[in-house]
Design an enzyme around this catalytic site. Structure first.
Site, PDB file in Angstrom:
ATOM      1  N   LYS A  52     -11.692 -13.794 -14.531  1.00 31.91           N
ATOM      2  CA  LYS A  52     -11.659 -14.116 -13.107  1.00 31.91           C
ATOM      3  C   LYS A  52     -12.132 -15.561 -12.883  1.00 31.91           C
ATOM      4  CE  LYS A  52     -12.299  -9.236 -11.888  1.00 31.91           C
ATOM      5  NZ  LYS A  52     -13.150  -8.213 -11.218  1.00 31.91           N
ATOM      6  N   TYR A  92      -4.272  -5.011  -7.029  1.00 33.03           N
ATOM      7  CA  TYR A  92      -5.345  -4.136  -6.548  1.00 33.03           C
ATOM      8  C   TYR A  92      -4.831  -3.171  -5.478  1.00 33.03           C
ATOM      9  CZ  TYR A  92      -8.993  -6.918  -8.954  1.00 33.03           C
ATOM     10  OH  TYR A  92      -9.806  -7.522  -9.895  1.00 33.03           O
ATOM     11  N   ASN A 155     -18.012 -10.435 -11.285  1.00 32.39           N
ATOM     12  CA  ASN A 155     -18.147  -9.738 -12.583  1.00 32.39           C
ATOM     13  C   ASN A 155     -17.200 -10.255 -13.673  1.00 32.39           C
ATOM     14  OD1 ASN A 155     -15.811  -8.506 -11.738  1.00 32.39           O
ATOM     15  ND2 ASN A 155     -16.599  -6.410 -11.749  1.00 32.39           N
ATOM     16  N   HIS A 158     -11.485  -8.686 -15.767  1.00 37.08           N
ATOM     17  CA  HIS A 158     -10.745  -7.466 -15.426  1.00 37.08           C
ATOM     18  C   HIS A 158     -10.161  -6.889 -16.713  1.00 37.08           C
ATOM     19  CE1 HIS A 158      -7.700  -4.768 -13.770  1.00 37.08           C
ATOM     20  NE2 HIS A 158      -6.898  -5.276 -14.690  1.00 37.08           N
ATOM     21  N   GLU A 169       0.449  -3.789 -15.095  1.00 37.10           N
ATOM     22  CA  GLU A 169      -0.223  -5.079 -14.880  1.00 37.10           C
ATOM     23  C   GLU A 169       0.389  -6.173 -15.757  1.00 37.10           C
ATOM     24  OE1 GLU A 169      -4.328  -4.040 -15.561  1.00 37.10           O
ATOM     25  OE2 GLU A 169      -4.457  -2.906 -13.684  1.00 37.10           O
TER      26      GLU A 169
HETATM   27  P1  DAT Z   1     -13.066  -2.453 -12.550  1.00 40.40           P
HETATM   28  O1  DAT Z   1     -12.883  -3.940 -12.351  1.00 40.40           O
HETATM   29  O2  DAT Z   1     -14.280  -2.154 -13.396  1.00 40.40           O
HETATM   30  O3  DAT Z   1     -11.827  -1.758 -13.024  1.00 40.40           O
HETATM   31  P2  DAT Z   1     -12.442  -1.402  -9.923  1.00 40.40           P
HETATM   32  O4  DAT Z   1     -11.022  -1.386 -10.357  1.00 40.40           O
HETATM   33  O5  DAT Z   1     -13.007  -0.177  -9.302  1.00 40.40           O
HETATM   34  O6  DAT Z   1     -13.409  -1.830 -11.114  1.00 40.40           O
HETATM   35  O7  DAT Z   1     -12.645  -2.572  -8.867  1.00 40.40           O
HETATM   36  C1  DAT Z   1     -11.981  -3.805  -9.023  1.00 40.40           C
HETATM   37  C2  DAT Z   1     -12.929  -4.925  -8.672  1.00 40.40           C
HETATM   38  O8  DAT Z   1     -13.290  -4.822  -7.298  1.00 40.40           O
HETATM   39  C3  DAT Z   1     -14.245  -4.888  -9.422  1.00 40.40           C
HETATM   40  O9  DAT Z   1     -14.155  -5.509 -10.668  1.00 40.40           O
HETATM   41  C4  DAT Z   1     -15.159  -5.605  -8.477  1.00 40.40           C
HETATM   42  C5  DAT Z   1     -14.631  -5.224  -7.132  1.00 40.40           C
HETATM   43  N1  DAT Z   1     -15.377  -4.071  -6.585  1.00 40.40           N
HETATM   44  C6  DAT Z   1     -15.279  -2.780  -6.935  1.00 40.40           C
HETATM   45  N2  DAT Z   1     -16.110  -2.003  -6.251  1.00 40.40           N
HETATM   46  C7  DAT Z   1     -16.770  -2.839  -5.409  1.00 40.40           C
HETATM   47  C8  DAT Z   1     -17.775  -2.659  -4.406  1.00 40.40           C
HETATM   48  N3  DAT Z   1     -18.280  -1.449  -4.136  1.00 40.40           N
HETATM   49  N4  DAT Z   1     -18.219  -3.759  -3.764  1.00 40.40           N
HETATM   50  C9  DAT Z   1     -17.739  -4.975  -4.023  1.00 40.40           C
HETATM   51  N5  DAT Z   1     -16.774  -5.223  -4.934  1.00 40.40           N
HETATM   52  C10 DAT Z   1     -16.306  -4.166  -5.618  1.00 40.40           C
HETATM   53 MG    MG Z   2      -9.975  -1.517 -12.094  1.00 37.10          MG
END
Ligand code: DAT
Ligand code: MG
Length: 192
Positions: A52, A92, A155, A158, A169
């Protein structure tokens, strides 16, 4: 004379195998190719890993590549890209209704991302383990998020969460022509 002798030898050896040939064939044809192709399919699993904008800005690209490389995974494609709103809405699509999504999209568009495809046995599930938990504070030390970041909104990386999503993807972020099929000279030192 020599040719005749060779034919005779061949006939003897062919006869020697004749009684068991149908058994041998049924075993070797049904078992060997199946296990070989199963191994090949497994070793060809691909995952989409994206660094990212914070990971790119903070100069962590090399470290993340190095982890996947030294694990034994094969780099199939890589590029930097400025993500568009449309691309992120598709990527997303499960999260667009979440309250945090506008912030997530702004963050993802705040600079270039580094898009990669890594290939190897169980690349999807292992890639997720290497990344660590979504919330970096819950990520184990030794994982990428555990080692390099603190907040869920920063974070740094991805990773696809299933083989099906990985394929979607990869097709979203890359043209088919950008995926390079090549054989690593180390493969026999990585896979038994
Ligand atoms: P991951 O990236 O571990 O697959 P995800 O697909 O649930 O997690 O979410 C995508 C991204 O969205 C994640 O890397 C960071 C952001 N995100 C997820 N949950 C969040 C939250 N509760 N608050 C803020 N950002 C969030
Ligand atoms: Mg995810």
């Amino acid at each position: 004379m020599k040719v005749a002798a060779l034919f005779a030898a061949f006939a003897v050896s062919a006869n020697a195998f004749a009684p068991t040939s149908s058994f041998t064939n049924s075993v070797s044809l049904s078992a060997a190719p199946r296990s070989a192709s199963a191994l090949q399919m497994n070793a060809a699993e691909r995952t989409y890993i994206m660094i990212k904008p914070d990971g790119v800005q903070r100069g962590i690209v090399g470290n993340i590549i190095s982890r996947f490389e030294t694990k034994g995974y094969k780099l199939v494609a890589m590029k930097t890209k400025q993500a568009s709103q449309e691309l992120l809405d598709t990527h997303y699509c499960d999260l667009v209704e979440k309250p945090f999504f506008p912030k997530l999209r702004d963050y993802m568009m705040s600079g270039p991302v580094c898009c990669m495809v890594w290939e190897g046995k169980e690349a999807v599930v292992t890639g997720r383990k290497m990344l660590g938990a979504t919330n970096p504070l819950a990520s184990e030390p030794g994982t990428i998020r555990g080692d390099f970041c603190i907040e869920v909104g920063r974070n740094i990386c991805h990773g696809s969460d299933s083989v099906e999503n990985a394929n979607k993807e990869i097709a979203l972020w890359f043209e088919e022509s950008e995926l390079v099929d090549w054989e690593s000279h180390s493969k026999d030192w990585i896979y038994e």
